[in-house]
Structures are given as structure tokens and as C-alpha cells.
Design an enzyme around this catalytic site. Sequence first.
Site, PDB file in Angstrom:
ATOM      1  N   CYS B  84       0.827  -1.222   0.000  1.00 18.81           N
ATOM      2  CA  CYS B  84       0.000   0.000   0.000  1.00 18.81           C
ATOM      3  C   CYS B  84       0.855   1.263   0.000  1.00 18.81           C
ATOM      4  CB  CYS B  84      -0.933  -0.014   1.196  1.00 18.81           C
ATOM      5  SG  CYS B  84      -1.760  -1.598   1.404  1.00 18.81           S
ATOM      6  N   ILE B 210     -12.884  -1.139  -0.699  1.00 20.97           N
ATOM      7  CA  ILE B 210     -12.149  -1.623  -1.869  1.00 20.97           C
ATOM      8  C   ILE B 210     -12.428  -0.633  -2.995  1.00 20.97           C
ATOM      9  CG2 ILE B 210     -12.068  -3.500  -3.564  1.00 20.97           C
ATOM     10  CD1 ILE B 210     -12.960  -5.325  -1.132  1.00 20.97           C
ATOM     11  N   LYS B 330     -10.169   5.924   4.554  1.00 16.04           N
ATOM     12  CA  LYS B 330     -11.417   5.413   5.108  1.00 16.04           C
ATOM     13  C   LYS B 330     -12.643   5.840   4.297  1.00 16.04           C
ATOM     14  CE  LYS B 330     -14.462   3.849   7.866  1.00 16.04           C
ATOM     15  NZ  LYS B 330     -15.292   3.627   6.691  1.00 16.04           N
ATOM     16  N   HIS B 334      -9.289   3.709  -1.123  1.00 17.01           N
ATOM     17  CA  HIS B 334      -7.904   3.244  -1.046  1.00 17.01           C
ATOM     18  C   HIS B 334      -7.552   2.341  -2.235  1.00 17.01           C
ATOM     19  CE1 HIS B 334      -4.114   1.905   0.404  1.00 17.01           C
ATOM     20  NE2 HIS B 334      -4.508   0.903   1.160  1.00 17.01           N
TER      21      HIS B 334
END
Lengths: 131, 389
Positions: B84, B210, B330, B334
Site C-alpha cells: 500500500c 475496496i 477510510k 484506497h
Amino acid sequence: MTDGESDVADAGFDEWLAAAADGDATYLECANGHGSLPPRRVCPDCGSTDLAEADLPDTGDVRTFTVTHVPTPAFAEDAPYATAVVDFGPVSLTGQLVGIDLEDVETGLTVELEITVSETTGERVLSLRPV
Amino acid sequence: MSNVRVAGTGLTSFGNSPERTSRDLFAEASITAFEDSEVPREDVEAVLYGNFMGELSEHQGHQGPLMAEAAGVQAPATRYESACASSGTAVREAVTRIRNGENDVLLVGGAERMTNLGTAGATEALAIAADDLWEVRAGVTFPGAYALMARAYFEEFGGEREDLAHIAVKNHENALSNDKAQYQKAIDVSDVLEAPPVSEPLGLYDACPISDGASALVLTSESYADDHDLEAPVSITGTGQGGDRMALHDREHLARSPAAREAGEEAYADAGVDAGDVDLAEVHDCFTIAEVLALEALDLEPIGEGISAARDGRTTGDGETPINLSGGLKAKGHPVGATGASQIAEVTDLLAGEHPNSEYVDGATTGVAHNAGGTVASATVHVLEVSDR
């Protein structure tokens, strides 16, 4: 990936699981006394290449745990299940807790290593059973 | 040492668009970044591109040259993969190259296509950021790993799910004005507490979604920006990177992020600032507990006190140090490989007064972007400052 019995072996890891299933789990100890998990050629703490197998202590204590409800496909039939990080002294391990109701799991619980089988894939799973 | 100017920023909307390829997403983000920068494509000397799960989601490796082509740039291109933190590491490499005089103009960014995998497929793909032999094969998922850290934090420092819920509520609130955010929907504490459990103690609203999306930045040397009269008031003045053992069980502390601390200390020293100078930050809140660990690692909160920062209003928009004014991972979303560069874009726009939430940080001069990989076995931190205010 763990797609089935036909997968090629992962040198060092599969042998460790097989030994653990026979009650002969080990860890690696370097010349400076650091513990680590195989397969490994170099101590991650100090770079020593002088590694010797030692017997994993019989029991460890749960440092932290979680109950997973949304698994990867490899554990679709196993969920919900508890996963814990367990301190065995020289090394820590991550495994699934078995032989206990999920609501009874707590930190500090003393457990022993047991190799079980995934309900989803039939593959060996590193597991931990309260003593 | 020369600073690195952020000449242009470009983001796609983050969200659910399973039919869009990464090349389509990155093309859109790069078009916006070039238009914003007024830098011609032919001046770009290299493309540095972050992506994590391209082989699994699109059967596509070797994405560097593919993305240069999609962006209309003829230059060498490399993909950076650090879970990430993929595009955070790409940004760091770009900063280093420009500073040492190797390059004057770089296109940096990232993209990820995830929703086409479905929840189970994406959970499996994300899990490979953990140790396959010793964690994934024991059933550790990505939320599961952060849940292990959350419980360890509660045990060591106190706190409860309700404290974490305030972080989710705050970041959803911040995303309301961000029209590129995946969730523009206010939630309250009870929504978070009553959501279905994912990996206890974390539930659905403790987790980032997602996402599909892309980010792009045009970075230039100070001399290039000056010579071409670019309107680029924000510079990257500090960069840092830290590392840690891959598997969570191999770490001394389960409720701290030493890699992020190392990255933060390096970036602060590099920029010549300290945590007290920071006016705002975008931190890697893939799960609510991750924001707590990031704040403490960056010295924006004392160890053990980050858990109460959102609840007590220290990190809300009108707090002393607003955190994740974009909505964070959040609520903004992401798309893994895009995230690090998107955080730099958000901080740049916030400092330049061009962000919907800039009103909260009027006059701010110093911002920080924190990007984490896996369970923070990798971390990059960048300091951004307004150059001409």
C-alpha cells in the site's frame, strides 16, 4: 497459493509443518542466541549465518488475537475463526485457535502447537490449542 | 539542497468502477496533472508508477511502460511495488532524483484496479502483503492483521471500539465536500459500532473500502519551475522511509509502528521541521486503528494518547491539527497503488488553498503525508511546505 495437494513443496516450510505435526516443531537459534522461524539462512536480528535447530518450547501465551468473519477464499468454510499471535519465548507464531469457543479466547491464554487441516482446502494449518 | 516543486496534481474519482482498466484510470489522472502544471509532456524525463496487485487484478505485470504510454509520455518508466506504500516509494525516489540533479521533470503516480476482484478476491489479493508462509496460511487477512494490532493497543494503552468509531465518523465528515471521495455520506458512532464484524474488534466501518482509482503528480526542480514561471507554491521539503520485520509476530511491539517513526524522523530532519510545526496531515488510515498508530509514530500524539484524538476533537477539521481532511483512505477510498501519491496531491491542494477543505487550514504552511505498506513493514513520510508565503 494453496490450491491443492499437487502444489510443489515450499522447501523448509513444508518440512517444518510435517515435523510439527509429529510433535517435533523447531526454531532456529543463531550463535548470538536470537530465535527465528525457518526457512532461513541468515539471522534477521544480527546477520549471523551460524544457525542451529532447537526444539520449540511446548507452550506459549497469546499476545493478541482476532476473530475473523470475512476470510480469504482459502478459509471460506472455516470462518468465523480466531487467529492469535503467540509468544513461545525464543520466537512468536501466528496460528488459528482450536478447541475453544470463540467467545472464551483471551490474551494470556496458554496454548500448545497443533497442526490441523483447513475445512476449505484440506491444507495443513498451524493451529494452537489451549492446554 | 534544492526543493522539489509539486507543479501539478491529478486524481480520478476513487470508487467502484470495475469496468475501468488501470491504464484508463492513470491516463485520466495524468491528463489532469499535466493541465494543472502547464508542463509539456515532452519535458518529462521518466515515469515512476506505483501499483500493487496488477498481476492478480488485471493479469498485467510490467506496468511502467504501459502507463507511460497511457499518459502520452515517451520516457523510461518503472513500476514501484511496496504494497500500500507503492506510490509513496515512487514519490520518494522521484524526490531523490530531482534533488541530486539527475532529473528536472518527472511524472509520478499510481493506480489500482480492485473492485473487479470482488470482496473475497480483493481480500486474498491484499493478504499477500503479509508473510505468505507464516501469516496468510494461518488465515490472516489484512483486516485481521490490523485487528491483532487494535486488540494489542487496547490491552497496552486502553481505549475501546467507540474511540475508533470517532475516527471513522471524522473522516466521513471530511469527505462530504470531496467530490472525488468514494463515500460522501455522514455516519455516526452507532453506525460504526453496529456494523457487521470483519475481524473483531474491527467492523465494516472501521475499514477502508475496496476502490478503483489513480493519482498523478508532475514534480519539477526548483530551477525548472522558476525558469518556466510555473505556478507551483508547494514544495516537498522532506522525505523519509522506514522498514520493519514482515510478519507481525516477529515485532517487539504489536501496537506501534517503528517503520513510520523512522520515516517520520528522517523526513522531519530532512525538512528541518518537527512535529510541532505540522499544520495538517494525511495519514494512512486503512483501518481506524492505523490512524492512531500513525499519529503516535509521527509524534503528532504522545504514545498511548492517539486513541482519543478524534473523540476529543484534536484532529477534526476545526481541531489543532486536522488529520485526513480529504476523508482519508477510510472515506476517500484506497486504490492501493494510487494512495501514496494521492495523499501528496491532497496535502498540496490543501496548502495551496485549492482544496474544498482548505478553509479549515487557512494560512497553513506545513503538511505531512504518511503512506504505509502491509502492517507497516514499509512506510514513507513526506513533508510539504508552502515556498512563497
